[in-house]
Design a protein around this motif. Structure first.
Motif, mmCIF file in Angstrom:
data_model
loop_
_atom_site.group_PDB
_atom_site.id
_atom_site.type_symbol
_atom_site.label_atom_id
_atom_site.label_comp_id
_atom_site.label_asym_id
_atom_site.label_seq_id
_atom_site.Cartn_x
_atom_site.Cartn_y
_atom_site.Cartn_z
ATOM 1 N N GLY A 217 7.034 0.206 -1.104
ATOM 2 C CA GLY A 217 7.554 0.753 -2.337
ATOM 3 C C GLY A 217 8.174 -0.281 -3.254
ATOM 4 N N CYS A 218 8.080 -1.539 -2.890
ATOM 5 C CA CYS A 218 8.671 -2.618 -3.686
ATOM 6 C C CYS A 218 7.578 -3.543 -4.213
ATOM 7 C CB CYS A 218 9.632 -3.442 -2.832
ATOM 8 S SG CYS A 218 11.012 -2.499 -2.191
ATOM 9 N N ILE A 219 7.942 -4.312 -5.219
ATOM 10 C CA ILE A 219 7.057 -5.337 -5.749
ATOM 11 C C ILE A 219 7.606 -6.681 -5.287
ATOM 12 C CG2 ILE A 219 6.173 -6.418 -7.839
ATOM 13 C CD1 ILE A 219 6.448 -3.675 -9.210
ATOM 14 N N HIS A 220 6.775 -7.456 -4.635
ATOM 15 C CA HIS A 220 7.190 -8.737 -4.067
ATOM 16 C C HIS A 220 6.537 -9.868 -4.858
ATOM 17 C CE1 HIS A 220 8.854 -6.605 -0.616
ATOM 18 N NE2 HIS A 220 7.793 -5.838 -0.728
ATOM 19 N N THR A 221 7.339 -10.849 -5.248
ATOM 20 C CA THR A 221 6.838 -11.974 -6.036
ATOM 21 C C THR A 221 6.844 -13.247 -5.200
ATOM 22 O OG1 THR A 221 9.040 -12.430 -6.895
ATOM 23 C CG2 THR A 221 7.645 -10.979 -8.204
ATOM 24 N N GLY A 222 6.091 -14.229 -5.661
ATOM 25 C CA GLY A 222 6.076 -15.527 -5.003
ATOM 26 C C GLY A 222 5.261 -15.583 -3.722
ATOM 27 N N PRO B 188 0.827 -1.203 0.000
ATOM 28 C CA PRO B 188 0.000 0.000 0.000
ATOM 29 C C PRO B 188 0.869 1.266 0.000
ATOM 30 C CG PRO B 188 -0.674 -1.504 1.748
ATOM 31 C CD PRO B 188 0.598 -2.025 1.184
ATOM 32 N N THR B 189 0.330 2.353 -0.523
ATOM 33 C CA THR B 189 1.076 3.609 -0.591
ATOM 34 C C THR B 189 0.242 4.769 -0.055
ATOM 35 O OG1 THR B 189 0.321 4.005 -2.851
ATOM 36 C CG2 THR B 189 2.440 2.893 -2.591
ATOM 37 N N PHE C 92 7.114 22.510 -3.683
ATOM 38 C CA PHE C 92 7.281 21.139 -3.222
ATOM 39 C C PHE C 92 6.254 20.246 -3.918
ATOM 40 C CE2 PHE C 92 8.673 23.796 0.337
ATOM 41 C CZ PHE C 92 9.960 23.323 0.489
ATOM 42 N N LYS C 93 6.665 19.066 -4.273
ATOM 43 C CA LYS C 93 5.772 18.138 -4.958
ATOM 44 C C LYS C 93 5.350 17.028 -4.013
ATOM 45 C CE LYS C 93 7.728 18.956 -9.462
ATOM 46 N NZ LYS C 93 8.342 18.404 -10.646
ATOM 47 N N GLN C 94 4.232 16.406 -4.361
ATOM 48 C CA GLN C 94 3.808 15.233 -3.607
ATOM 49 C C GLN C 94 4.695 14.068 -3.985
ATOM 50 O OE1 GLN C 94 -0.334 14.361 -4.045
ATOM 51 N NE2 GLN C 94 -0.808 15.565 -2.244
ATOM 52 N N ARG C 95 4.879 13.171 -3.040
ATOM 53 C CA ARG C 95 5.635 11.966 -3.326
ATOM 54 C C ARG C 95 4.881 10.768 -2.769
ATOM 55 N NH1 ARG C 95 10.564 12.269 1.013
ATOM 56 N NH2 ARG C 95 9.210 12.606 2.794
ATOM 57 N N THR C 96 5.126 9.646 -3.364
ATOM 58 C CA THR C 96 4.464 8.421 -2.945
ATOM 59 C C THR C 96 5.364 7.690 -1.959
ATOM 60 O OG1 THR C 96 3.397 8.240 -5.092
ATOM 61 C CG2 THR C 96 3.455 6.266 -3.747
#
Length: 91
Positions: free
Chosen positions: A62-67, A9-10, A25-29
């Motif tokens: 912030g990462c993609i987890h596989t398996g 989730p973000t 300033f910009k928004q960041r995820t």
């Protein structure tokens, strides 16, 4: 049994206020880290390295987890911490 790709989730973070300086300033995820401590899933934004050693499992924000197994997917969704089936895709 299927395995899944899991996206944590973000949260969109940005400046607060209406002053003209805030327009620069910009928004960041920011990603939430999902932790499993003693069988209970929860979210944290800033886990320390020492804390990570104590968790049964963790999924860095912030990462993609596989398996990811069907059992883990079901447990994360059932924990009611804001994770839904939309966070998972079948591999």
């Amino acid at each position: 049994m299927s395995t899944y790709t899991f996206i944590t989730p973000t949260l969109e973070q940005g400046p607060i206020g209406g002053h003209r300086l805030f327009t620069h300033f910009k928004q960041r995820t920011k990603g939430f880290t999902v932790i499993n401590y003693a069988g209970t899933y929860s979210l944290t934004q800033y886990p320390s390295e020492d804390d990570l050693k104590t968790y049964s499992a963790y999924y860095m924000g912030g990462c993609i987890h596989t398996g990811i197994s069907e059992t883990v997917r079901t447990a994360m969704i059932a924990a009611s911490i804001g994770i839904t089936s939309a966070n998972f895709t079948v591999e």
